[in-house]
Design an enzyme around this catalytic site. Structure first.
Site, PDB file in Angstrom:
ATOM      1  CE  LYS A 216     -48.444 -73.973  22.245  1.00  0.00           C
ATOM      2  NZ  LYS A 216     -48.668 -73.167  23.436  1.00  0.00           N
ATOM      3  CB  CYS A 270     -43.492 -73.581  25.143  1.00  0.00           C
ATOM      4  SG  CYS A 270     -44.275 -74.321  26.569  1.00  0.00           S
TER       5      CYS A 270
END
Ligand code: SAJ
Length: 424
Positions: A216, A270
């Site tokens: 991720k 993010c």
């Protein structure tokens, strides 16, 4: 009130109840999609207003199509929200991981959610973390769980599976994107895979928890580094008098080159955040990732400086202060999300000393508590200096103004402000 026991059970599923801890941008769509597959869902959130909103079949976030899926799931009794967890078969942790100190990941929400669900875990349950987490978090939570509930050791499946959905396209990507699933052991990986098979049509790739966590962070760091390259090119091209948009389009004609687009900086919760999770733990090894973060942050600062210097130049030339239009506040095109937005940072910075000579535009929101918003067409027509901070679709339909100073940081027109032909 709906009692789960009164409802028909979809017997083809081994999951009688799925529990989703965290009903935000990822948790709520996941809960609703799972519910729409015929699995009962117990959604948990610390915010009772969020819980009430969902139980009324409504949503507290902006995401295309989500309202309808939540409405149907709640109406059919398959989705019910609460501030308290309960016993379930699969527990999903989808809570935020913000910063603490200087860019250090703060896993306290993940830990708090884990502690909250701990008393309800039973043998055979599956416990999955989706929250973006530093390497080793899943193993740490496993240690915590087995310390408090030693009888569950060997009887609980624990895995990490990062979310990958793009805000604005969440419902499609939730189902169609491939997923990476990393268990603390082989059995956990396989069990977590079985859960995702319920609603994911993309491929499911198994690995270990640490690799899945790093995967991720790698995905978002990769995008950040690539955008930093484009932003660095924009700084070089500005000095060299080259149109960076044309340059990138030409370079991308090479079969193995694919440069992203420069902009006013990188925002959102993010890409502007996750790379720090690597840098804070491996500072000596992650110099490129850290530098990319700095370049993308610097780009917003540079844009603010450009606006300032254009204002001074204008005042010197015309003997009056210019009216400046700041076009866009969102962190990326065509959304209403201002979190970690470079455009908002730029607006705050340039308006620090005076507010009167600025028209702030954000067509995707009606009201802002700090900025007085102006209609985009009006601001564009009236301003002496126009700074494009985001490439919203509306802006692309505006005619280019030769009579204004156009600072096209976001690439709306992809033109240089004025021809600079030093060789003439
Ligand atoms: N941006 C540029 N130039 C580009 C592309 C983007 O400056 O060429 C800027 C945008 O304007 C924005 C920022 O980057 O400020 C981030 O936007 P984005 O569209 O690249 O990504 P997010 O933050 O909306 O979503 C990302 C996605 N990750 C990747 O594409 C690797 C998404 O798949 C993740 O699920 C999401 O982060 C997340 O939640 O981690």
């Amino acid at each position: 009130m709906v009692i789960y026991g009164d409802l028909p059970v979809n017997n083809k599923h081994w999951i009688m109840l799925f529990q989703c801890i965290g009903l935000g941008y990822i948790g709520l769509p996941t809960a609703a999609v799972v519910a729409s597959k015929g699995v009962r869902v117990h959604g948990v959130d610390v915010n009772d207003r969020v819980v009430d909103t969902i139980n009324q079949g409504e949503i507290h976030i902006v995401e295309p199509g989500l309202g309808e899926v939540v409405r149907q799931s709640v109406a059919s009794g398959m989705l019910l929200a609460s501030v308290e967890p309960k016993k379930a078969d699969v527990h999903l942790i989808v809570v935020p991981t913000p910063f603490k100190g200087v860019h250090e990941p703060d896993v306290s929400f993940v830990e708090a959610a884990t502690r909250k669900v701990l008393p309800f875990l039973k043998a055979g349950d599956t416990f999955i973390i989706e929250s973006t987490s530093p390497i080793g978090t899943t193993e740490q939570m496993a240690v915590l769980i087995f310390r408090e509930r030693p009888e569950l050791k060997g009887n609980l499946f624990i895995a990490y599976c990062p979310e990958r959905v793009l805000p604005g396209n969440v419902l499609h990507e939730l189902v169609h994107n491939d997923r990476v699933i990393g268990g603390i052991d082989e059995a956990s990986t396989l069990k977590a895979k079985e859960f995702y098979e319920l609603f994911v049509e993309g491929e499911l790739y198994g690995t270990n928890a640490r690799t899945a966590e790093m995967c991720k962070l790698t995905e978002n760091s990769s995008r950040d580094v690539q955008i930093a390259f484009a932003n660095e090119l924009s700084l070089i091209c500005d000095k060299a008098g080259i149109n960076v948009w044309e340059l990138i389009a030409l370079a991308n004609r090479h079969p193995r080159v694919n440069i992203l687009q420069p902009g006013a900086g990188v925002g959102g919760h993010c890409i502007a955040v996750d790379p720090w999770f690597i840098v804070s733990e491996y500072p000596r090894e992650s110099r490129l990732i850290g530098t990319a973060r700095e370049i993308n942050n610097y780009k917003a600062f540079w844009c603010a400086e450009k606006i300032h210097s254009s204002m001074l130049e204008f005042e010197l030339k015309h003997g009056r202060k210019p009216l400046v239009a700041l076009m866009g506040l969102a962190f990326k095109p065509n959304i209403d999300d201002l979190r970690e937005s470079p455009a908002k940072y730029i607006a705050q910075k340039v308006m620090q000393s005076e507010q009167n000579n600025f028209l702030v535009v954000e067509p995707n929101i009606d009201f802002h508590s700090v900025f007085k918003l102006t209609d985009y067409q009006e601001a564009y027509d009236r301003a002496d200096i126009v700074a494009f901070l985001v490439t919203h679709d509306e802006f692309k339909l505006l005619g280019y103004r030769d009579d204004a100073v156009v600072l096209d940081f976001a690439g709306v027109f992809k033109r240089l402000p004025e021809p600079r032909m030093s060789w003439v």
